[in-house]
Design an enzyme around this catalytic site. Sequence first.
Site, short mmCIF file in Angstrom:
data_model
loop_
_atom_site.label_atom_id
_atom_site.label_comp_id
_atom_site.label_asym_id
_atom_site.label_seq_id
_atom_site.Cartn_x
_atom_site.Cartn_y
_atom_site.Cartn_z
N ARG A 51 0.84 -1.20 0.00
CA ARG A 51 0.00 0.00 0.00
C ARG A 51 0.87 1.26 0.00
O ARG A 51 0.58 2.24 -0.67
CB ARG A 51 -0.97 0.01 1.19
N TYR A 103 -16.59 18.39 -15.42
CA TYR A 103 -16.94 16.98 -15.32
C TYR A 103 -17.96 16.82 -14.19
O TYR A 103 -17.72 17.25 -13.06
CB TYR A 103 -15.69 16.13 -15.05
N ASP A 175 -7.64 19.67 -14.03
CA ASP A 175 -8.05 18.36 -14.53
C ASP A 175 -7.67 18.33 -16.01
O ASP A 175 -8.33 18.94 -16.85
CB ASP A 175 -9.57 18.20 -14.33
N LYS A 200 -9.13 7.17 -18.92
CA LYS A 200 -9.41 7.74 -20.22
C LYS A 200 -8.18 7.60 -21.14
O LYS A 200 -7.80 6.50 -21.46
CB LYS A 200 -9.88 9.18 -20.06
C1 LIG Z 1 -13.80 10.40 -16.10
C2 LIG Z 1 -13.37 11.72 -15.61
C3 LIG Z 1 -13.08 11.93 -14.25
C4 LIG Z 1 -13.27 10.87 -13.19
O1 LIG Z 1 -12.42 9.79 -13.36
P1 LIG Z 1 -12.76 8.27 -12.91
O2 LIG Z 1 -11.57 7.52 -13.37
O3 LIG Z 1 -14.04 7.88 -13.57
O4 LIG Z 1 -12.89 8.28 -11.42
C5 LIG Z 1 -12.65 13.19 -13.89
N1 LIG Z 1 -12.52 14.19 -14.78
C6 LIG Z 1 -12.79 14.02 -16.08
C7 LIG Z 1 -12.62 15.16 -17.03
C8 LIG Z 1 -13.22 12.78 -16.55
O5 LIG Z 1 -13.51 12.62 -17.85
#
Ligand SMILES: *Cc1c(COP(=O)(O)O)cnc(C)c1O
Length: 377
Positions: A51, A103, A175, A200
């Site tokens: 961890r 998001y 982000d 993604k």
């Molecule tokens: C999918 C997404 C998230 C969240 O990520 P997860 O892996 O689903 O927890 C945050 N910001 C953006 C822009 C996203 O497309």
Amino acid sequence: MPPYHPDTQAIHAGYRSDDFYGAVAMPIILTTTFERGPDGKFVEGRDIYARSSNPNRRMLEDKLTLLEGGQGAAAFSSGQAATMSIFHALGAGSHILIPDDIYYGTRVLLEKLYGPWGASFTAVDMTDIDRVKAAIQDNTRLIWIESPSNPSLKVTDIEAVASLAREKNILTGCDNTWASSFFCRPLSVGVDVVMHSSTKYFGGHSDLTGGCVIWGSNAALSQKIRDFQTLGGAVPSAFDSWLLFRSLSTYPLRMKKHGENALQLAEFLESHPAIEKVHYPGLPSDRFHTLASKQMHGGYGGMVSILVKGGAEEALHLASRLQLVCHATSLGGVESLVDHRQTAEGVHSLSPPNLLRISVGLEHISDLIADFKQALG
Ligand SMILES: *Cc1c(COP(=O)(O)O)cnc(C)c1O
């Protein structure tokens, strides 16, 4: 490692063939614990407990750090956990500025978990720096940037917001999931931390859930993020770390193609009479084109949103008629997806009813255009 080009680092960073087996590809080290030295002490440079740290995650973090141009990185089991590590580092009583187009999950995270915990937030049109300035409160600790934003692809002047924040002693977090570190490097223009949903584009094959935070030189902040990771424990497994590390080898190649396909599909859709509007900063007609060209390099990303003439019914009808492009949420994979955001986000959605979000994949562009052409009728 010498300062290789990021395309080279995507392949070579983080791992050299191991001494024991000479394995050229990174092995998966599934062990949860590591042996101490004969003197009973922990061995210098060796992990202790999975961890806290383990070889696959460490190597992944090294590669992520280089790809984003940061000082260090923490990998998480999801993008949401990565975002939480940043919000948590601010402490209760903090106020956060977020973009009005964001998001959906980030906004819900703030409302459901961080509201009761004692944090507050204000959503502001971040494309207007005066509005950002006016929304700053005495307890504002973080400005959260998402550019291009989800789902309307609004572009924020990242450098301008970062310098305003610095002036006021406020942290900035970005982000960077949509823009990707291939096209955009927020740390290089003064942002403190970058977050990605590696589910993604980093993962890129729609087969793993993960997240990461990459930081610049703010040591106090990075220590808090590391503590949230190792003590909170929302860590990726060795297998997921390995899979993501592997996916990153082709990341620059994939991103280049996502960007090329997205631009061509956006151009086609813009010319179609059944489409009311295309949001894609790569289009010269887009209101954010000039700004995006200043802060994105080599392309504008793989995400396109369209407003279909009519309403929700017409948008859903188009989604249902696509044969190659699958109607599913998420983005960033090799396969193209279309998503009707209003139904994905539910009753509190702020997305226009006629909006479809397209994650443009790596199929041949002529097949993608032909699929939209037949679906639009
Ligand atoms: C999918 C997404 C998230 C969240 O990520 P997860 O892996 O689903 O927890 C945050 N910001 C953006 C822009 C996203 O497309």
